[in-house]
Each structure stands twice: as C-alpha cells, then as structure tokens.
Design a protein around this motif. Structure first.
Motif, PDB file in Angstrom:
ATOM      1  N   VAL A 194      28.890  -8.806  -3.662  1.00 64.70           N
ATOM      2  CA  VAL A 194      27.599  -8.608  -3.001  1.00 64.70           C
ATOM      3  C   VAL A 194      26.474  -9.207  -3.837  1.00 64.70           C
ATOM      4  N   PRO A 195      25.372  -9.618  -3.197  1.00 65.84           N
ATOM      5  CA  PRO A 195      24.270 -10.255  -3.934  1.00 65.84           C
ATOM      6  C   PRO A 195      23.401  -9.284  -4.730  1.00 65.84           C
ATOM      7  N   PHE A 196      23.403  -7.988  -4.354  1.00 72.56           N
ATOM      8  CA  PHE A 196      22.522  -7.032  -5.039  1.00 72.56           C
ATOM      9  C   PHE A 196      23.329  -5.878  -5.631  1.00 72.56           C
ATOM     10  N   ARG A 197      22.951  -5.500  -6.835  1.00 67.22           N
ATOM     11  CA  ARG A 197      23.474  -4.280  -7.449  1.00 67.22           C
ATOM     12  C   ARG A 197      22.516  -3.142  -7.108  1.00 67.22           C
ATOM     13  N   ILE A 198      23.064  -2.046  -6.646  1.00 65.65           N
ATOM     14  CA  ILE A 198      22.249  -0.896  -6.249  1.00 65.65           C
ATOM     15  C   ILE A 198      22.518   0.255  -7.229  1.00 65.65           C
ATOM     16  N   ARG A 199      21.460   0.815  -7.778  1.00 71.06           N
ATOM     17  CA  ARG A 199      21.605   1.992  -8.645  1.00 71.06           C
ATOM     18  C   ARG A 199      20.578   3.044  -8.228  1.00 71.06           C
ATOM     19  N   VAL A 200      20.924   4.290  -8.505  1.00 74.17           N
ATOM     20  CA  VAL A 200      20.027   5.401  -8.202  1.00 74.17           C
ATOM     21  C   VAL A 200      19.319   5.815  -9.492  1.00 74.17           C
ATOM     22  N   THR A 201      18.027   5.927  -9.422  1.00 76.60           N
ATOM     23  CA  THR A 201      17.254   6.294 -10.600  1.00 76.60           C
ATOM     24  C   THR A 201      16.250   7.389 -10.238  1.00 76.60           C
ATOM     25  N   MET A 202      15.843   8.110 -11.249  1.00 77.28           N
ATOM     26  CA  MET A 202      14.877   9.178 -11.028  1.00 77.28           C
ATOM     27  C   MET A 202      13.487   8.692 -11.411  1.00 77.28           C
ATOM     28  N   ARG A 203      12.545   8.981 -10.538  1.00 78.52           N
ATOM     29  CA  ARG A 203      11.163   8.612 -10.807  1.00 78.52           C
ATOM     30  C   ARG A 203      10.286   9.858 -10.655  1.00 78.52           C
ATOM     31  N   TRP A 204       9.319   9.959 -11.549  1.00 79.42           N
ATOM     32  CA  TRP A 204       8.359  11.065 -11.455  1.00 79.42           C
ATOM     33  C   TRP A 204       7.167  10.602 -10.635  1.00 79.42           C
ATOM     34  N   GLU A 205       6.743  11.481  -9.735  1.00 79.62           N
ATOM     35  CA  GLU A 205       5.587  11.134  -8.923  1.00 79.62           C
ATOM     36  C   GLU A 205       4.708  12.361  -8.744  1.00 79.62           C
ATOM     37  N   SER A 206       3.428  12.106  -8.570  1.00 81.56           N
ATOM     38  CA  SER A 206       2.458  13.195  -8.384  1.00 81.56           C
ATOM     39  C   SER A 206       2.394  13.566  -6.925  1.00 81.56           C
ATOM     40  N   VAL A 207       2.488  14.867  -6.666  1.00 80.82           N
ATOM     41  CA  VAL A 207       2.397  15.366  -5.303  1.00 80.82           C
ATOM     42  C   VAL A 207       1.422  16.538  -5.266  1.00 80.82           C
ATOM     43  N   THR A 208       0.891  16.777  -4.106  1.00 78.78           N
ATOM     44  CA  THR A 208      -0.024  17.906  -3.919  1.00 78.78           C
ATOM     45  C   THR A 208       0.729  19.066  -3.284  1.00 78.78           C
ATOM     46  N   VAL A 209       0.704  20.237  -3.952  1.00 77.64           N
ATOM     47  CA  VAL A 209       1.382  21.423  -3.417  1.00 77.64           C
ATOM     48  C   VAL A 209       0.413  22.607  -3.452  1.00 77.64           C
ATOM     49  N   PRO A 210       0.485  23.501  -2.478  1.00 80.43           N
ATOM     50  CA  PRO A 210      -0.402  24.682  -2.474  1.00 80.43           C
ATOM     51  C   PRO A 210       0.208  25.802  -3.323  1.00 80.43           C
ATOM     52  N   ASP A 211      -0.675  26.582  -3.963  1.00 79.97           N
ATOM     53  CA  ASP A 211      -0.185  27.753  -4.698  1.00 79.97           C
ATOM     54  C   ASP A 211      -0.152  28.966  -3.767  1.00 79.97           C
ATOM     55  N   VAL A 212       0.115  30.147  -4.319  1.00 77.41           N
ATOM     56  CA  VAL A 212       0.256  31.351  -3.488  1.00 77.41           C
ATOM     57  C   VAL A 212      -1.056  31.738  -2.818  1.00 77.41           C
ATOM     58  N   PHE A 213      -2.164  31.246  -3.362  1.00 74.63           N
ATOM     59  CA  PHE A 213      -3.472  31.557  -2.781  1.00 74.63           C
ATOM     60  C   PHE A 213      -3.962  30.471  -1.822  1.00 74.63           C
ATOM     61  N   GLY A 214      -3.105  29.454  -1.594  1.00 72.99           N
ATOM     62  CA  GLY A 214      -3.483  28.390  -0.670  1.00 72.99           C
ATOM     63  C   GLY A 214      -4.278  27.276  -1.298  1.00 72.99           C
ATOM     64  N   ARG A 215      -4.436  27.323  -2.620  1.00 72.98           N
ATOM     65  CA  ARG A 215      -5.188  26.257  -3.295  1.00 72.98           C
ATOM     66  C   ARG A 215      -4.234  25.108  -3.662  1.00 72.98           C
ATOM     67  N   ASN A 216      -4.705  23.848  -3.422  1.00 70.92           N
ATOM     68  CA  ASN A 216      -3.878  22.664  -3.701  1.00 70.92           C
ATOM     69  C   ASN A 216      -3.924  22.304  -5.172  1.00 70.92           C
ATOM     70  N   HIS A 217      -2.768  21.901  -5.673  1.00 71.96           N
ATOM     71  CA  HIS A 217      -2.666  21.470  -7.061  1.00 71.96           C
ATOM     72  C   HIS A 217      -1.832  20.180  -7.115  1.00 71.96           C
ATOM     73  N   ARG A 218      -2.178  19.303  -8.029  1.00 71.01           N
ATOM     74  CA  ARG A 218      -1.401  18.079  -8.275  1.00 71.01           C
ATOM     75  C   ARG A 218      -0.348  18.382  -9.326  1.00 71.01           C
ATOM     76  N   VAL A 219       0.906  18.149  -8.962  1.00 71.89           N
ATOM     77  CA  VAL A 219       1.990  18.392  -9.909  1.00 71.89           C
ATOM     78  C   VAL A 219       2.913  17.173  -9.915  1.00 71.89           C
ATOM     79  N   ARG A 220       3.695  17.053 -10.964  1.00 75.02           N
ATOM     80  CA  ARG A 220       4.660  15.945 -11.078  1.00 75.02           C
ATOM     81  C   ARG A 220       6.043  16.474 -10.730  1.00 75.02           C
ATOM     82  N   GLN A 221       6.712  15.744  -9.821  1.00 77.43           N
ATOM     83  CA  GLN A 221       8.047  16.132  -9.409  1.00 77.43           C
ATOM     84  C   GLN A 221       8.981  14.929  -9.478  1.00 77.43           C
TER      85      GLN A 221
END
Length: 419
Positions: free
Chosen positions: A64-91
């Motif tokens: 095949v012409p391409f080698r495929i590998r799976v890698t882990m990347r960290w990215e910033s996402v917005t998630v709400p806390d228990v009080f409904g406030r949004n926070h930027r976290v890395r996942q």
C-alpha cells in the motif's frame, strides 16, 4: 498477470510528450481553406500519461502507498462543571495519521501521486458525459483502471488531506487510497488477457519507431545532410466531424484521404524535378475531432540533391521571366492539384509554431548535428507512436503511419555451363 518485464511498454516521459502532441492535433480545427485554425475545448489527452504512470506504479508493487498509525493527541475542549459553568480542559484524542510508505520507489511514488492530487486532474479525459472524450478508445490498462476506479469508493472522495475522515465508520482518505491500490493490483494480477492485450496495443508503435530510426539512419549515412519539410495535407475543403458525423461518413472520408495519399506517393516517385531522386519521407494520418482526418507528411531531401533541383528551377524561372514560388509551396500546390484534383489544401509546418510546437525541426539537418538530429527523430517519433496513447472508437483498420518500402535485393545465382 505475469511480470511486466515481458510487456512492450513505452516510457512515461515519451507518453507525456506524445500526449501533448496528439492533443494539439486532436483539438485543433482548420477552416475549409486550410489557412486558419483554432483550438477547440476538447479532452486533455496529456493527462492520460498521468494515469499510465499510476497504473505502472500499482503494477510494480503489491504494498500500500500509505502507512497508517494511531496516535494520541491532546486537544482543548470546553466542558461544563456541576454548576453549569464552562471550563477549557485538555483531553486526549486518538487519531489516524498517514505517512508515505517509503519501502520502495513504487510505494513512495504512489503516495506522492495521490498526495499531489494529480489523479483528479487526470480524470477529466475519462468523462463519458463529454461528447469529445466519449470518442476516445483507451489502452487496455486504462480501460481496466476505469472499470475498477468507478466501482470503488475512491471515485467519491478525491482531493483533500490524507488524514481526513471520509465516512461514519472512521476511514481516512489514505485508507481508501490504500484499498483502491490493493484492489487494482489484484485486478491486474488476476486478468488473463491484460498482458497480451497491452503488449499488442503497443507493438505496432514500437515497430513504427524502430523502422523510423533505421530509415533516418540510412538517409543520414547515404546523404550526410538532409533538408526537412513538414506539411499538413487536407484532401477536401469540407471534412467530416468525428463527433457528430455518422460512422459511415467518417470511414468514407478517411478512404478518400488514403486514396489521395496513394496518388501523391505515386506522383512523388515520378517527379524528380520537384522531389529529387528517391527522397525519404514519413507520413501519418491523424484525426482532428471537428476537422476529420488529415495527412502529416514529412519529406527528407538530400540537401545536395535539393540544391540542384532549386538551382535548375531558378534558371528556368529566369528564362520564363516569372517569380519562383517557394519550394514548400510548390510541393503543397502539387498535392492540391495532382492528388486532390484542386479540392484539397495544405499548411506548412514552418509557417506557425502552433501547428507542431517550437521543438520541431525544419530545414537542413547534418548527420553530425547530434542535437537537431535527435530532435528530428523525437518529433517524427510522435507520428510513429500516436496510437500507443489513445485512439478513436471509430477508427477503421488500416495503416496510419508509413515510410518508403525498401527494395528487396534479389540474390543472383551463378549458373554453371559445361565447356
């Protein structure tokens, strides 16, 4: 399919140059007088060389012409806390990453081909919805490519980054390309007829090129210097349109051109005062989609013999008190009158670079001029190998390229008599 070493293949660079030359002729329209010509919006024949290169690369490797590998990347996402406030976290996120397979030149070449998006550009010539493109008869390996390509998912996801997801199952574009390469390689390997059909398709062009090379070598060896004259010859003012005309009309038109060619060759041999004694020549019949078939004729005169002919004609014109017409125009006029009965026309190859391109050789070529001699062989080789790249579906059988026939030497047997 067996090893490609047994195939009569043609070099990719030669096909690319051949494509540009044939495209120049196929998409040109010449008016009824043979004096004005313009380019039509026809198929990009040169792109077939790209597809040919792709087929060869796939044929060369089952990897095949391409080698495929799976890698882990960290990215910033917005998630709400228990009080409904949004926070930027890395996942963390797991993604597929494609890289060219550098195992061999073939796999790396395929990866570069797909990554450069050359495939999308090369497909324009295969569009069956285009009336002009639909007239083309492709080589066996291109036909197999079309069959596999248009039944595979690759036809729906061309272009874009290799790591891009192209479906809900999480497949990347590189994985689709890998799957197509594997499928196409199997199709070629399993075909029982492709090798022979591909070989036969190219064989005539190889023989033409070999005969052309021997013809030129003999002429240079015999004369030392040749004077080259290219003419494009038309047998009638109105010629069939190869897109819209009935097939019967196209065949009849081609037969008329061939008859004119036969008359011209017969007259040529019997007119040394214009053509010298036994001039060399190369002829080829090429199609133009809107202008029918025309005859490309290259005369290869002994320079010394032609100078004598021109000197005699200059003296004759002086005695008659007339202006001597240029020799190329004399030959063109002779075609019109003697071969077509006044119905045809001609174009001089040296009159406009658009006709053949800037690299075609006109005028004197010496045997020791390696550069011009090489260019002459190369340009005439386009005529010899035209049908290796693509043909028209309605092209009838028969010769489309020719050279002077060599005279067969008869052996003389000594007879013994009793004394």
């Amino acid at each position: 399919m067996k090893t490609p070493k047994t195939l009569a293949m043609i070099e990719t660079q030669t096909l690319d140059e051949l494509g540009h030359h044939f495209e120049r002729n196929l998409n040109f329209h010449v008016d009824s007088e043979g004096r004005q010509f313009w380019k039509i919006d026809g198929p990009e024949i040169a792109s077939l060389a790209k597809l040919d290169r792709l087929v060869r690369l796939v044929l060369e490797t089952d990897l095949v012409p391409f080698r495929i590998r799976v890698t882990m990347r960290w990215e910033s996402v917005t998630v709400p806390d228990v009080f409904g406030r949004n926070h930027r976290v890395r996942q963390p996120r797991y993604v597929k990453v494609a890289a060219p397979n550098s195992f061999s030149n073939a796999t790396e070449g395929l990866a570069n081909f797909f990554s450069s998006r050359e495939l999308r550009g090369g497909l324009t010539v295969l569009q069956q919805s285009n009336p002009a493109a639909n007239q083309l008869l492709h080589a066996p390996h291109i036909r197999l490519f079309m069959d596999v390509f248009f039944r595979h998912r690759i036809s729906e996801c061309l272009g874009g980054a290799m790591d891009t997801l192209v479906d809900a199952e999480g497949h990347t574009r590189a994985e689709i390309y890998n799957d197509f390469s594997a499928n196409f390689h199997r199709a070629m390997r399993d075909s029982e007829s492709l090798r022979q059909e591909w070989h036969n398709w190219n064989l005539g062009s190889h023989e033409n090129a070999a005969n052309l090379s021997r013809h030129l070598d003999r002429l240079f060896e015999k004369h030392g210097s040749l004077t080259v004259l290219h003419l494009r010859l038309f047998h009638a003012k109105e010629r069939t349109n190869l897109i819209t005309s009935p097939v019967e009309a196209q065949i009849q038109d081609l037969q008329m051109l061939r008859a004119c060619r036969t008359r011209f060759l017969d007259r040529l041999r019997r007119k040394p005062a214009l053509f010298t004694d036994e001039p060399g020549y190369v002829w080829a019949i090429l199609p133009s989609l809107e202008g029918g078939y025309d005859l490309h004729f290259t005369l290869l005169f002994s320079t010394v013999a032609l100078r004598r002919v021109l000197a005699d004609k200059t003296v004759e014109a002086g005695q008659l008190g007339v202006v001597l017409q240029d020799h190329a125009d004399q030959v063109g006029a002779y075609w019109v009158q003697m071969a077509t009965g006044g119905q045809g026309s001609y174009l001089r190859g040296d009159a406009n670079a658009v006709l053949y391109g800037p690299d075609w050789v006109h005028g004197e070529v010496r045997a020791d001029d390696v550069e011009r001699r090489g260019k002459l062989m190369k340009s005439l080789g386009y005529l010899a190998m035209r049908r290796a790249l693509v043909r028209l579906k309605n092209e009838p059988p028969g010769q489309y390229f020719g050279l002077p026939e060599r005279k067969v030497r008869r052996s003389r047997r000594r007879s013994r008599t009793a004394h």
